[in-house]
Scaffold this motif. Structure first.
Motif, PDB file in Angstrom:
ATOM      1  N   GLN A 158       3.550  11.248  -8.836  1.00  0.00           N
ATOM      2  CA  GLN A 158       4.250  12.350  -8.166  1.00  0.00           C
ATOM      3  C   GLN A 158       4.430  12.045  -6.669  1.00  0.00           C
ATOM      4  O   GLN A 158       5.440  12.408  -6.068  1.00  0.00           O
ATOM      5  N   GLY A 201       8.443  11.333  -4.716  1.00  0.00           N
ATOM      6  CA  GLY A 201       8.849  12.013  -3.485  1.00  0.00           C
ATOM      7  C   GLY A 201       9.154  11.010  -2.388  1.00  0.00           C
ATOM      8  O   GLY A 201      10.168  11.109  -1.693  1.00  0.00           O
ATOM      9  N   ALA A 223      12.464   9.157  -3.079  1.00  0.00           N
ATOM     10  CA  ALA A 223      13.617  10.031  -2.820  1.00  0.00           C
ATOM     11  C   ALA A 223      13.837  10.164  -1.317  1.00  0.00           C
ATOM     12  O   ALA A 223      14.967  10.093  -0.832  1.00  0.00           O
ATOM     13  N   ALA A 263      19.327  11.846  -3.261  1.00  0.00           N
ATOM     14  CA  ALA A 263      18.408  11.556  -4.364  1.00  0.00           C
ATOM     15  C   ALA A 263      17.663  12.830  -4.721  1.00  0.00           C
ATOM     16  O   ALA A 263      17.595  13.772  -3.924  1.00  0.00           O
ATOM     17  N   ARG A 264      17.116  12.852  -5.914  1.00  0.00           N
ATOM     18  CA  ARG A 264      16.343  14.010  -6.346  1.00  0.00           C
ATOM     19  C   ARG A 264      15.230  13.521  -7.255  1.00  0.00           C
ATOM     20  O   ARG A 264      15.455  12.721  -8.147  1.00  0.00           O
ATOM     21  N   SER A 265      14.015  14.000  -7.010  1.00  0.00           N
ATOM     22  CA  SER A 265      12.868  13.544  -7.792  1.00  0.00           C
ATOM     23  C   SER A 265      12.506  14.541  -8.890  1.00  0.00           C
ATOM     24  O   SER A 265      12.761  15.734  -8.758  1.00  0.00           O
ATOM     25  N   TYR A 266      11.929  14.024  -9.952  1.00  0.00           N
ATOM     26  CA  TYR A 266      11.419  14.859 -11.032  1.00  0.00           C
ATOM     27  C   TYR A 266      10.064  14.340 -11.506  1.00  0.00           C
ATOM     28  O   TYR A 266       9.925  13.148 -11.779  1.00  0.00           O
ATOM     29  N   THR A 267       9.106  15.232 -11.662  1.00  0.00           N
ATOM     30  CA  THR A 267       7.882  14.871 -12.385  1.00  0.00           C
ATOM     31  C   THR A 267       8.213  14.831 -13.877  1.00  0.00           C
ATOM     32  O   THR A 267       9.280  15.284 -14.304  1.00  0.00           O
ATOM     33  N   GLN A 285       8.938  18.316 -14.922  1.00  0.00           N
ATOM     34  CA  GLN A 285      10.191  18.894 -14.436  1.00  0.00           C
ATOM     35  C   GLN A 285      11.399  18.397 -15.212  1.00  0.00           C
ATOM     36  O   GLN A 285      12.320  19.157 -15.484  1.00  0.00           O
TER      37      GLN A 285
END
Lengths: 407, 407
Positions: free
Chosen positions: A75, A79, A82, A92-96, A99
């Motif tokens: 995690q 971040g 991104a 950019a966009r982060s996902y766990t 998510q």
């Protein structure tokens, strides 16, 4: 316009500088007109630090809690990557795992991916964003965080590539591909530019550390090409290994490589009453405890009894011995014994199918060196043997030589 | 059988040993017949480490990504505390902010709690479990991770206590309660056993570091008693401060304590055309940028112009000056100036209401020491002034003495 899923391991994202280098590479792939989804591991050393904390507090506690802790490493990386992409002007966009809803079963610390919802990722890609997903983790239907086991980030990469129907899954690592065997053991080991998913499956399951076996299983099942590349090659022009459908692998050799591992332990039950259902009675409780069994051999013995031998991962050895002791008592077996000082060595190659005598050549080469074989397991494209761990390096070198891989 | 929410800060969970001590304390409260919900911060130092990583990669990047990174600190602690409780035989279950569904707005890095779903927690408590919740974090309606700002774990604790209708919210920290002022500045500072939520609100907003202001606002709004205790007292019999409804605070004194902070910076706009809407035109863009304004003073000037002064958190100072420069140009203001070397000092006490002359006494005490006052702000139970930062310690000590708190 292709869709590429790239996976970067812990060394590749081990520092802010390395993360910036990953961002540069991702942007180069974007600029060539590709959509890019990136899967990252925890920064190198982070997972070990978390494991040390867990062990200091309660090594045998609930695996649900361990997973919540372990999942934080990735995690942090999503971040940071991104942010690094944004800094270089790339949205950019982060996902766990939770998510992006990488839905898994509830087998904490070694969960299996059931389903992935690709729709939020597709939306982000359509908006020109790079999507960064945490490897190694998922979420159960009831919202608990799971992890996929060591190396699970490769599996996340391939599973995402399959879910998004990507053109290729690129696995960036600290080596530039798959070799005929581990060059640290056999300096004459040679780079393999293309091999089949089936061969890779055997190489991975036999211990080649380059790709995690479940990721190759996934790729094999869904026919997803994997390319192994070095994250230290800044030119994008260096060597790589493409792992793909067998009909695309042109080069035809009898043995592709020598795989090995020291990760297993051997358990033997002696003097089991030889009646139907014995194998199930022995292995059922092991499997119920979520322990994976690799090799299994049963020898007919005398006096209506049989010997039963199998291997498990060394991490599971202690747990397995406890279960086995109870099973032996219930079965009325004479005794059981375990051995942690074993190693497994295998020769792997799709070409074996059409070449007789490969297995017997292997046994002779080992016998000539005085190496005793404990167990044998074969498939269409591999022959694996269990030997004493102390002979491992010797066995790898003589087999590499004998099957013409050193020339 | 009471329901207690306990919150432990970073120092209280700063090592495996400290976490084990927290587990012991939680179990003691359980054994007295209470249900216990525990809120924890990140292990001390962890959040700073994550901030350093963020700053090394991209300090001005998306706050959504920063929050995903920052939230990992607490996620590690909840898992470790649950494991520590299990080890001591106490079933436990951890929840991240997203898992327990602490729903917040989308103001990343300083989100506000909108709603909490207490039902999974009640179910766990009914099963005899201790529930461990990550402080400082929540989740937006669309699943993005948010954080509540520094000290947000206190707010999580109180908000959970309110949502669960707990009997008391205990905040464990490294001090054993609230003092008449910071003992590091005035060694004669005295412990306060009981004070009202209103007084605590002023103490906290004026800079007493013991409790985070939003947690006290929450407690005040919902009438939730807070008890401040030391996590270093292993006997559960030491001093504490109960912060509760005013009618339960018996002791009646005119001034309860001296609060102060150095966290603010002052901004002044000079020569603003004196017409309706000016305050909104100046502060609107500041507030739109999610910057909180504390004190606001407007002086009527000459020639139809006015001077307008306000304070913001020092962290927001740079951002605020950029906004203000644009606003000044748009408004046709003469000039603006900023000052980061200020401090705020306040006298706080519900007893002030019935005592005339408290404010003028304060001004005289400061004047006698030659301390110039930049701004004044008053409420029913406090008088706060902004002074040059260099006079802060002196001001605190003379006020502590003058209002009889040292005796």
């Amino acid at each position: 316009m292709a869709l590429i899923v790239q996976k970067y391991g812990g060394t590749s994202v081990g520092s802010p500088e390395r993360i910036a280098a990953v961002a540069d590479r991702v942007i180069r792939w974007r600029q060539k007109g590709n959509d890019v989804v990136v899967v990252v591991s925890a920064m190198s050393g982070e997972t070990n630090k978390l494991v040390a904390l867990i062990n200091a507090v309660n090594p045998i506690g609930s695996e649900r809690e361990k997973d919540a802790i372990l999942a934080t490493g990735e995690q942090v990386t999503i971040g940071l990557l991104a942010l690094a992409l944004e800094k270089k002007g790339q949205p950019a966009r982060s996902y766990t795992g939770g998510q992006v809803r990488i839905l898994t079963d509830g087998a904490h610390t070694k969960a299996r991916i059931m389903d992935i919802d690709g729709s939020p990722i597709r939306k982000d890609l359509a908006e020109g964003k790079v999507v960064v997903v945490a490897g190694f983790q998922g979420v159960t239907a009831d919202g608990s965080i799971t992890t996929l086991g060591r190396g699970g980030s490769d599996t996340t990469g391939v599973a995402l590539a399959v879910a998004l129907k990507a053109d290729e899954c690129q696995i960036y690592t600290d080596v530039d591909g798959v070799y005929t065997t581990d060059p640290r053991i056999e300096p004459k080991a040679k780079h393999i530019p293309v091999l089949s998913l089936e061969e890779m499956l055997e190489m991975a399951s036999q211990g080649s550390k380059v790709l995690q076996i479940r990721s190759v299983e996934f790729a094999y099942k869904y026919d997803m090409p994997i390319r192994v590349l070095s994250s230290f090659d800044e030119t994008d022009t260096g060597k790589s290994t493409l792992v793909t459908r067998e009909d695309e692998v042109m080069e035809e050799v009898s043995v592709r490589g020598i795989a090995f591992n020291r990760d297993e332990a051997q358990l033997t039950v002696q003097g089991v009453p030889d009646r139907p259902g014995v194998a199930y009675q022995i292995l059922g409780p092991i499997s119920d405890a979520n322990i994976e069994v690799d090799m299994i051999v049963q020898n007919s013995g005398s006096n209506s009894t049989t010997d039963f031998t199998f291997t498990v991962h060394r991490n599971d050895y202690h747990k397995a011995t406890q279960i086995l002791a109870r099973t032996c008592e219930a079965l009325g077996a004479r005794a059981w014994e375990g051995d942690e000082s074993i190693a497994k060595v295998a020769i792997v190659g799709a070409g074996m199918r059409s070449h007789a005598g490969i297995a017997s050549k292997m046994f002779k080469v080992l016998a000539d060196e005085g190496i005793n074989i404990h167990m044998i397991s074969t498939s269409e494209i591999k022959v694996a043997v269990v030997i004493d761990e102390k002979y491992l390096e010797l066995a790898v070198r003589v087999l590499h030589q004998a099957f013409g891989l050193s020339s």
